[in-house]
Enzyme design. Structure first.
Site, mmCIF file in Angstrom:
data_model
loop_
_atom_site.group_PDB
_atom_site.id
_atom_site.type_symbol
_atom_site.label_atom_id
_atom_site.label_comp_id
_atom_site.label_asym_id
_atom_site.label_seq_id
_atom_site.Cartn_x
_atom_site.Cartn_y
_atom_site.Cartn_z
ATOM 1 C CB ALA A 91 -0.929 0.014 1.218
ATOM 2 C CG ASP A 92 3.090 4.791 -1.603
ATOM 3 O OD1 ASP A 92 4.151 4.537 -1.012
ATOM 4 O OD2 ASP A 92 2.802 5.942 -1.996
#
Length: 209
Positions: free
Chosen positions: A82-83
């Protein structure tokens, strides 16, 4: 690179989850919905392609983290990458480098709407299947004085957060309203993540918690 085919795995459920992140907020969110996981942070040098639209930048960064950890994993598992990025106008805001950068960043958001975008990449190692998606939430920062912004920066909260604020901490005093997923602003859109996990063979069963 992006794989948007719809998969629904109907075989034996995968049991192991790896979170490719050191974020305490993402770990907290997984824990609160009963997911047992191992956190294995990726330390790769992120490559940002500024020719992409913001949602694809976020997905690309999530994919880099996910594939980095998956490449060293032999077991059948799902790796979650995730970013989260903050977009103000056409500008992508990362984490502030210092107090001056944090002040400039928060001043640019002051009294304005912006977007928080989290890119997700999930990779099922045993099936060699990856899924990408993103979630966007609109956030309005209240109009605050320079003194308030400086006092917030003095708490040291802004320095590990894209956009320079955290909605779950003292930064909640900055957020006037949001449109969309609250958990996305924390860094992990839980409902979207649960749907992606289900498609790869991991269903969250509250009876087993």
């Amino acid at each position: 690179m992006l794989n948007n085919k719809i998969y629904k795995y109907c075989g034996e459920n995968v049991k192991n989850i790896i979170l490719a992140s050191a974020s305490p907020r993402r770990q907290q969110l997984l824990e609160q919905i009963g997911i047992k996981f191992k956190a294995v942070p990726s330390n790769i040098e992120e490559v940002i392609d500024n020719t992409l639209e913001p949602s694809r930048i976020a997905m690309s960064l999530a994919g880099q983290k996910c594939k980095d950890i998956a490449s060293g994993t032999a077991e059948d598992c799902i790796v979650i990458g995730a970013d989260t990025i903050v977009v103000s106008g056409s500008k992508v805001l990362g984490k502030p480098k210092n107090e001056e950068d944090a002040f400039n960043m928060l001043s640019s958001l002051n009294g304005e709407w912006h977007q928080v975008i989290t890119g997700l990449c999930l990779y099922r190692t045993g099936l060699n299947i990856s899924l990408y998606d993103s979630e966007t939430t609109k956030v309005r920062i209240a109009k605050k004085s320079d003194d308030f912004i400086k006092a917030y920066i003095a708490t040291k909260e802004p320095f590990d957060k894209a956009g320079g604020y955290g909605i779950q901490g003292y930064g909640s005093l900055l957020v006037e309203r949001i449109e969309g997923c609250y958990f996305n602003v924390m860094g992990l859109p839980i409902y979207k993540l649960s749907c992606m996990l289900d498609r790869l063979g991991y269903s969250i069963n509250l009876d087993n918690i």
